[in-house]
Design a protein around this motif. Structure first.
Motif, PDB file in Angstrom:
ATOM      1  N   CYS A   8      16.311  22.384  53.622  1.00 56.15           N
ATOM      2  CA  CYS A   8      16.106  22.873  54.973  1.00 56.15           C
ATOM      3  C   CYS A   8      15.342  24.136  55.125  1.00 56.15           C
ATOM      4  CB  CYS A   8      17.527  22.771  55.573  1.00 56.15           C
ATOM      5  SG  CYS A   8      18.155  21.019  55.633  1.00 56.15           S
ATOM      6  N   ALA A   9      15.875  25.352  54.106  1.00 58.29           N
ATOM      7  CA  ALA A   9      15.548  26.581  54.449  1.00 58.29           C
ATOM      8  C   ALA A   9      13.945  26.642  54.096  1.00 58.29           C
ATOM      9  CB  ALA A   9      16.362  27.710  53.760  1.00 58.29           C
ATOM     10  N   LYS A  10      13.691  26.083  53.108  1.00 60.14           N
ATOM     11  CA  LYS A  10      12.150  25.883  52.711  1.00 60.14           C
ATOM     12  C   LYS A  10      11.197  25.250  53.942  1.00 60.14           C
ATOM     13  CE  LYS A  10       8.873  24.667  49.220  1.00 60.14           C
ATOM     14  NZ  LYS A  10       8.761  23.885  48.057  1.00 60.14           N
ATOM     15  N   ASP A  11      11.689  24.204  54.545  1.00 61.51           N
ATOM     16  CA  ASP A  11      10.911  23.574  55.597  1.00 61.51           C
ATOM     17  C   ASP A  11      11.094  24.645  56.513  1.00 61.51           C
ATOM     18  OD1 ASP A  11      10.672  21.559  53.854  1.00 61.51           O
ATOM     19  OD2 ASP A  11      12.270  20.312  54.726  1.00 61.51           O
ATOM     20  N   GLU A  53      15.121  36.338  49.863  1.00 60.57           N
ATOM     21  CA  GLU A  53      16.546  35.576  49.599  1.00 60.57           C
ATOM     22  C   GLU A  53      16.481  34.007  49.243  1.00 60.57           C
ATOM     23  OE1 GLU A  53      18.545  36.294  53.201  1.00 60.57           O
ATOM     24  OE2 GLU A  53      18.944  38.336  52.893  1.00 60.57           O
ATOM     25  N   ALA A  54      15.512  33.176  49.799  1.00 62.07           N
ATOM     26  CA  ALA A  54      15.437  31.962  49.687  1.00 62.07           C
ATOM     27  C   ALA A  54      14.963  31.715  48.203  1.00 62.07           C
ATOM     28  CB  ALA A  54      14.462  31.153  50.610  1.00 62.07           C
ATOM     29  N   GLU A  79      29.679  18.464  41.958  1.00 62.29           N
ATOM     30  CA  GLU A  79      28.485  17.668  42.379  1.00 62.29           C
ATOM     31  C   GLU A  79      28.151  17.679  43.743  1.00 62.29           C
ATOM     32  OE1 GLU A  79      27.866  12.869  43.144  1.00 62.29           O
ATOM     33  OE2 GLU A  79      28.580  13.352  41.027  1.00 62.29           O
ATOM     34  N   VAL A  80      29.182  17.684  44.641  1.00 64.13           N
ATOM     35  CA  VAL A  80      28.971  17.603  45.894  1.00 64.13           C
ATOM     36  C   VAL A  80      28.517  19.268  46.450  1.00 64.13           C
ATOM     37  CG1 VAL A  80      30.341  17.942  48.056  1.00 64.13           C
ATOM     38  CG2 VAL A  80      31.027  16.252  46.768  1.00 64.13           C
ATOM     39  N   GLU A  81      29.161  20.093  45.563  1.00 66.14           N
ATOM     40  CA  GLU A  81      28.709  21.540  45.901  1.00 66.14           C
ATOM     41  C   GLU A  81      27.215  21.857  45.636  1.00 66.14           C
ATOM     42  OE1 GLU A  81      31.032  24.200  43.991  1.00 66.14           O
ATOM     43  OE2 GLU A  81      33.032  23.980  45.433  1.00 66.14           O
ATOM     44  N   TYR A  82      26.705  21.318  44.402  1.00 67.20           N
ATOM     45  CA  TYR A  82      25.440  21.234  44.066  1.00 67.20           C
ATOM     46  C   TYR A  82      24.448  20.394  44.955  1.00 67.20           C
ATOM     47  CZ  TYR A  82      21.332  21.059  40.838  1.00 67.20           C
ATOM     48  OH  TYR A  82      20.180  21.042  40.093  1.00 67.20           O
ATOM     49  N   GLU A  83      24.771  19.352  45.442  1.00 65.73           N
ATOM     50  CA  GLU A  83      23.970  18.484  46.283  1.00 65.73           C
ATOM     51  C   GLU A  83      23.673  19.056  47.698  1.00 65.73           C
ATOM     52  OE1 GLU A  83      25.364  14.788  46.561  1.00 65.73           O
ATOM     53  OE2 GLU A  83      24.554  13.944  44.498  1.00 65.73           O
ATOM     54  N   ARG A  84      25.145  19.953  48.241  1.00 66.29           N
ATOM     55  CA  ARG A  84      24.838  20.459  49.414  1.00 66.29           C
ATOM     56  C   ARG A  84      24.087  21.896  49.346  1.00 66.29           C
ATOM     57  NH1 ARG A  84      30.502  21.560  52.427  1.00 66.29           N
ATOM     58  NH2 ARG A  84      30.846  22.759  50.254  1.00 66.29           N
ATOM     59  N   GLU A  85      24.124  22.600  48.108  1.00 68.54           N
ATOM     60  CA  GLU A  85      23.195  23.649  48.069  1.00 68.54           C
ATOM     61  C   GLU A  85      21.735  23.263  48.011  1.00 68.54           C
ATOM     62  OE1 GLU A  85      23.013  26.395  44.480  1.00 68.54           O
ATOM     63  OE2 GLU A  85      24.388  27.210  45.513  1.00 68.54           O
ATOM     64  N   ALA A  86      21.620  22.297  47.270  1.00 74.95           N
ATOM     65  CA  ALA A  86      20.199  21.827  47.328  1.00 74.95           C
ATOM     66  C   ALA A  86      19.547  21.308  48.809  1.00 74.95           C
ATOM     67  CB  ALA A  86      20.032  20.564  46.265  1.00 74.95           C
ATOM     68  N   GLU A  87      20.411  20.617  49.415  1.00 75.36           N
ATOM     69  CA  GLU A  87      20.070  20.389  50.733  1.00 75.36           C
ATOM     70  C   GLU A  87      19.784  21.635  51.642  1.00 75.36           C
ATOM     71  OE1 GLU A  87      18.811  18.007  53.938  1.00 75.36           O
ATOM     72  OE2 GLU A  87      19.060  17.555  51.704  1.00 75.36           O
ATOM     73  N   GLU A  88      20.683  22.695  51.461  1.00 76.04           N
ATOM     74  CA  GLU A  88      20.350  23.848  52.260  1.00 76.04           C
ATOM     75  C   GLU A  88      19.160  24.600  51.778  1.00 76.04           C
ATOM     76  OE1 GLU A  88      23.889  25.993  51.340  1.00 76.04           O
ATOM     77  OE2 GLU A  88      25.126  24.871  52.790  1.00 76.04           O
ATOM     78  N   LEU A  89      18.802  24.398  50.747  1.00 73.10           N
ATOM     79  CA  LEU A  89      17.588  25.152  50.049  1.00 73.10           C
ATOM     80  C   LEU A  89      16.306  24.389  50.737  1.00 73.10           C
ATOM     81  CD1 LEU A  89      18.537  25.989  46.381  1.00 73.10           C
ATOM     82  CD2 LEU A  89      18.085  27.553  48.305  1.00 73.10           C
TER      83      LEU A  89
END
Length: 709
Positions: free
Chosen positions: A545-548, A599-600, A533-543
């Motif tokens: 941030c990268a999109k913005d 890549e994103a 769960e922590v890894e999934y949420e952290r990866e979603a947050e990185e995506l």
């Protein structure tokens, strides 16, 4: 855990006093015991690790020490004749008529030579002086006369008694011994005080006439080589430095060391002239000199691991310094095979993992520890009541109030004693080895037979147990029952009315090291479900941030070429890029943007294919396929987690639906380190035991618990 190195009659051979005078030179005043046999290996056969001060001494001293056999050894061999046991005490004469006095040789060395090398220069004043005469070690803390040449200091009135002492150079330094606590002065009448003041000038004249420039209390050791460093450090820090300071205090206040040294030297000269046996001479010296008696007390107490309570009869009144080597009253682990010295000590890890942060909080110790008297309460009270000191009345009340079932904090809540008094008196009883500090005994805690108990004492202990508790089960049966099926101690009581008696029985068993508490320790365990769960949420947050970030960069015109070209040029020298250069830079930036977007997009697509995490009631038994490659993670110290572990802790807190449990989770985290017993949480957090265990039970899904002492 290895056994601590403590002095004993094997490694502590003798204690000696050496002085130096500007007129007569070094003098080996006294040593105890009277006969000090040399060790098996002869000192002259090895190299000597001498300090710099002694290497500059007269070469004849080293030459005499380098001789494996002295004139005395020619007369009386320490190991060759069977009748030496009876002959060593006799006065002998050489062929030239020189008298050989038995007490003038210590451990095979002439005391005259020892005196010369055991009087180091001022550079060693109040410092560790270590002399190696392989295999012997001479360790001391030399004390030199102040620079003024006079030992006695003039009394100056001070408005405030600070905890500092005046040094020889006129400065101040923090005292490592509180003299007001260490020494007990007897009361003197006004006439004696006035006479002392009238003799101040005469005393100063006597000081100058005596010209004793230093004294040195030397401990002669014969340790094992791998134990030498630890033994020397232990003796120096706990015994040598403190006693030397006590002697210095008595010398400065009443010229005690010098006057006693003169008395001892005069008796030795008389013994030489009348050819006394060493036994008779030592009896005379010990009966007439409290300084010599203190040397005897030091040797006998330190070598037997007891408290050295000295009595110095100075002209200013008796001084009673007390020193000891603190000995552990508990061990955290079983001693290795063959080390029986720690058998019978209380086995616990309750005291071994106290962090420095906790020690800075007096409340931690006050709430987590109680006092267990090592002797009968009535006996201790009788001894205190026999002392006319008015402070003993409060100490008697402390003994009556202190129970092994009540913490220091609880005792301090009474209207009779303050918490400060409780701490002070507890330290006093522990220092004098009349009590130990233990976690408060409780009927709901679990106690078992200690694996470190000394079964050799079981027959005698069984008789004492039967005499003390005649209606209790036999000691062997009771101990067997405790360990057969460990459970809360209250289940062994026949009824609630018997509980006070059974708690007294438990205190008796703890006092003798027969039982120990079985405690519960916990670590935070992060199950794969929470990790995912922590890894999934952290990866979603990185995506996100990268999109913005990508949107921002594509919406703004790029001027990177101009910035890079003109960043290092002054405004007057900026060059306008050509059309081709601008087109090339624009193409490069577009390629970078396309790669980043690609890549994103790939990461987003991969993330979209992942299973959306779902919180279950019991993550410990979640066997979902997407978690098969993951293993549980143990947080070794929940109070000091790293970055990822902090996210795990927060995720666990969000899963605790009960608001009270979630709040307690953040407060209890400091105890989840595998070192803090969960049984202590209620004491430390000032809550009821049932409430604390209810909260811990609600967190149990995320805790991995172990049980040991």
């Amino acid at each position: 855990m290895s056994q601590p190195v403590l002095p004993n009659p094997t490694n502590l051979l003798a204690v000696a006093l050496v002085i130096n005078r500007s007129r007569d030179g070094p003098n080996f005043v006294f040593h105890y015991p009277p006969q000090v046999r040399p060790p098996h290996n002869q000192p002259g056969q090895s190299q000597y690790g001498l300090p710099v001060e002694t290497r500059d001494s007269d070469d004849t001293i080293l030459e005499s020490l380098d001789q494996p056999v002295s004139s005395f050894d020619n007369t009386v061999d320490a190991s060759s004749s069977a009748d030496h046991t009876h002959a060593w005490d006799d006065h002998r004469f050489t062929e030239t008529g020189t008298q050989i006095v038995p007490w003038e040789h210590v451990a095979g060395f002439p005391t005259k030579d020892l005196a010369s090398i055991l009087t180091p220069g001022r550079a060693y004043h109040k410092k560790l002086f270590q002399l190696s005469l392989d295999p012997l070690y001479c360790v001391s803390c030399p004390i030199h006369v102040p620079e003024s040449g006079v030992w006695k200091k003039r009394k100056k009135k001070k408005p405030d008694k600070a905890k500092s002492v005046r040094t020889e150079d006129g400065g101040t330094a923090t005292s490592d011994i509180d003299l007001s606590r260490l020494f007990t002065h007897s009361s003197s009448n006004g006439a004696e005080g006035s006479q002392a003041e009238q003799k101040d000038k005469g005393d100063e004249v006597d000081d100058k006439r005596a010209s004793m420039t230093m004294f040195n209390l030397v401990f002669i050791l014969h340790p094992r080589k791998h134990q030498a460093k630890e033994l020397i450090a232990t003796l120096y820090l706990n015994i040598i430095r403190k006693i030397s300071k006590a002697y210095k205090y008595s010398q400065q206040s009443s010229d005690f060391v010098w006057k006693e040294s003169k008395r001892i030297t005069a008796l030795k000269e008389k013994g030489r002239e009348e050819r006394w046996k060493t036994g008779r001479l030592w009896t005379e010296i010990l009966s007439s000199s409290s300084l010599a008696a203190s040397v005897q007390d030091i040797y006998e107490a330190v070598s037997q691991n007891r408290i050295a309570a000295l009595q110095l009869d100075t002209a200013a009144g008796p001084l009673t310094p007390s020193v000891q080597i603190p000995v552990p009253f508990y061990v955290a682990d079983l001693p290795p095979d063959g080390e029986e010295g720690q058998r019978g000590l209380w086995l616990t890890s309750a005291n071994s993992f106290i962090s420095e942060d906790s020690l800075d909080e007096p409340g931690f110790l006050d709430r987590n520890f109680a006092l267990l008297l090592m002797e009968d309460e009535r006996k201790i009270i009788a001894e205190l009541q026999a002392d006319p000191d008015p402070t003993t009345a409060a100490m008697v009340e402390f003994v009556r109030l202190s129970k092994p079932t009540q913490s220091f904090y609880q005792v301090g809540q009474s209207n009779i004693l303050s918490l400060g008094q409780v701490r002070k008196y507890a330290q006093h009883f522990i220092f004098w080895r009349r009590a130990i500090a233990i976690p408060p005994l409780h009927a709901r805690d679990v106690y078992i037979l200690s694996p470190n108990c000394d079964t050799r004492r079981l027959p005698r202990a069984s008789l004492e147990w039967q005499k003390t508790f005649p209606l209790a089960p036999p000691l062997t049966n009771f101990l067997a029952e405790l360990s057969y099926a460990p459970r809360p101690y209250k289940h062994f009581c026949p009824s609630k009315a018997h509980r006070p008696t059974y708690l007294l029985m438990l205190a008796w068993l703890m006092r003798g090291g027969w039982v120990t508490q079985l405690c519960t320790f916990a670590y935070v365990v992060v199950w794969p479900e929470i990790q995912y769960e922590v890894e999934y949420e952290r990866e979603a947050e990185e995506l996100r941030c990268a999109k913005d970030h990508t949107s921002e960069t594509t919406s703004q015109p790029s001027s990177s070429f101009e910035s890079s070209e003109g960043a290092h040029q002054p405004p007057s020298e900026k060059r306008v890029p050509t059309i081709n250069e601008q087109a090339a830079e624009q193409a490069r930036l577009e390629r970078i943007a396309e790669k980043t977007q690609r890549e994103a997009a790939e990461k987003a697509a991969a993330h979209a294919l992942k299973v959306v995490p779902t919180a279950t009631a019991h993550p410990s038994i979640n066997n979902a396929p997407h978690l098969a490659h993951m293993t549980p993670h143990i947080i070794l110290d929940a109070k000091k987690p790293n970055g990822t572990e902090s996210l795990y802790m927060s995720a666990i807190a969000r899963r605790l639906k009960d608001e009270k449990v979630a709040k307690a989770w953040h407060g209890f985290c400091k105890y989840f380190n595998g070192k803090s017993a969960l049984e202590r949480i209620a004491l430390q957090e000032d809550m009821k035991r049932k409430e604390a265990w209810t909260l811990l039970t609600a967190m149990s899904e995320h805790l991995m618990c172990v049980r040991h002492w």
